[in-house]
Design a protein around this motif. Structure first.
Motif, PDB file in Angstrom:
ATOM      1  N   ILE A  37       0.865  -1.185   0.000  1.00 22.55           N
ATOM      2  CA  ILE A  37       0.000   0.000   0.000  1.00 22.55           C
ATOM      3  C   ILE A  37       0.899   1.231   0.000  1.00 22.55           C
ATOM      4  CG2 ILE A  37      -1.738   1.303   1.298  1.00 22.55           C
ATOM      5  CD1 ILE A  37      -2.820  -1.441   2.258  1.00 22.55           C
ATOM      6  N   PHE A  50      -7.297   4.243  -0.393  1.00 23.92           N
ATOM      7  CA  PHE A  50      -5.909   3.780  -0.322  1.00 23.92           C
ATOM      8  C   PHE A  50      -5.532   3.141  -1.645  1.00 23.92           C
ATOM      9  CE2 PHE A  50      -8.373   0.254   1.403  1.00 23.92           C
ATOM     10  CZ  PHE A  50      -7.765  -0.886   0.920  1.00 23.92           C
ATOM     11  N   ALA A 104      -2.811   0.700  -3.881  1.00 20.83           N
ATOM     12  CA  ALA A 104      -1.811  -0.363  -3.946  1.00 20.83           C
ATOM     13  C   ALA A 104      -1.579  -0.639  -5.427  1.00 20.83           C
ATOM     14  CB  ALA A 104      -2.296  -1.615  -3.229  1.00 20.83           C
ATOM     15  N   VAL A 132      -0.609  -0.779   8.301  1.00 17.18           N
ATOM     16  CA  VAL A 132       0.074  -0.375   7.065  1.00 17.18           C
ATOM     17  C   VAL A 132       1.383   0.324   7.393  1.00 17.18           C
ATOM     18  CG1 VAL A 132      -0.045   1.093   5.015  1.00 17.18           C
ATOM     19  CG2 VAL A 132      -2.031  -0.254   5.684  1.00 17.18           C
TER      20      VAL A 132
END
Length: 126
Positions: free
Chosen positions: A41, A62, A64, A100
């Motif tokens: 991420i 978020f 990734a 994270v």
């Protein structure tokens, strides 16, 4: 295991997020589960996104790779009907950021709307 379920709008499916020790697992009905390692991420953006139907809508986007994922505090129930879950959202968001950041200390932590979204909202008001 901490989990959170959200549905953004009528046009989206309910999405379930599960925080495991190494990854977040994302599940939707009739779709294969996605597993995203925390270390992959690259950015987390937290923003306040109110609109006519949701006065207290907080959102987390978020990223990734090239994929972006969203969960928010207001959950779509039916046309013009949203349920707020600020306590569940806050609990999940806090645990998510901690996991994270522990796996990827270089993750970008951002707040507020992206510039393009802000400019388009100002333009639409004019």
């Amino acid at each position: 295991m901490i989990s959170y379920s959200t549905r953004i709008s009528y046009f989206t499916k309910e999405t379930h997020f599960f925080l495991d020790s190494e990854a977040v697992r994302i599940e939707q009905k009739d779709t294969a589960a996605k597993i995203i390692l925390y270390k992959n991420i690259t950015s987390i953006r937290i923003s306040y996104m109110p609109d006519r139907m949701r006065n207290n809508n907080y959102r987390c986007n978020f990223t990734a790779g090239k994929e972006e994922y969203i969960f928010q505090s207001s959950i779509f129930v039916s046309l013009a009907n949203f349920r707020d879950d600020p306590a569940g959202y806050k609990k999940f968001l806090t645990a998510f950021i901690q996991k994270v950041y522990a796996a990827n200390p270089s993750v970008q932590l951002l707040s507020g709307r992206p510039k393009a979204a802000y400019r388009s909202s100002v333009f639409l008001m004019l």
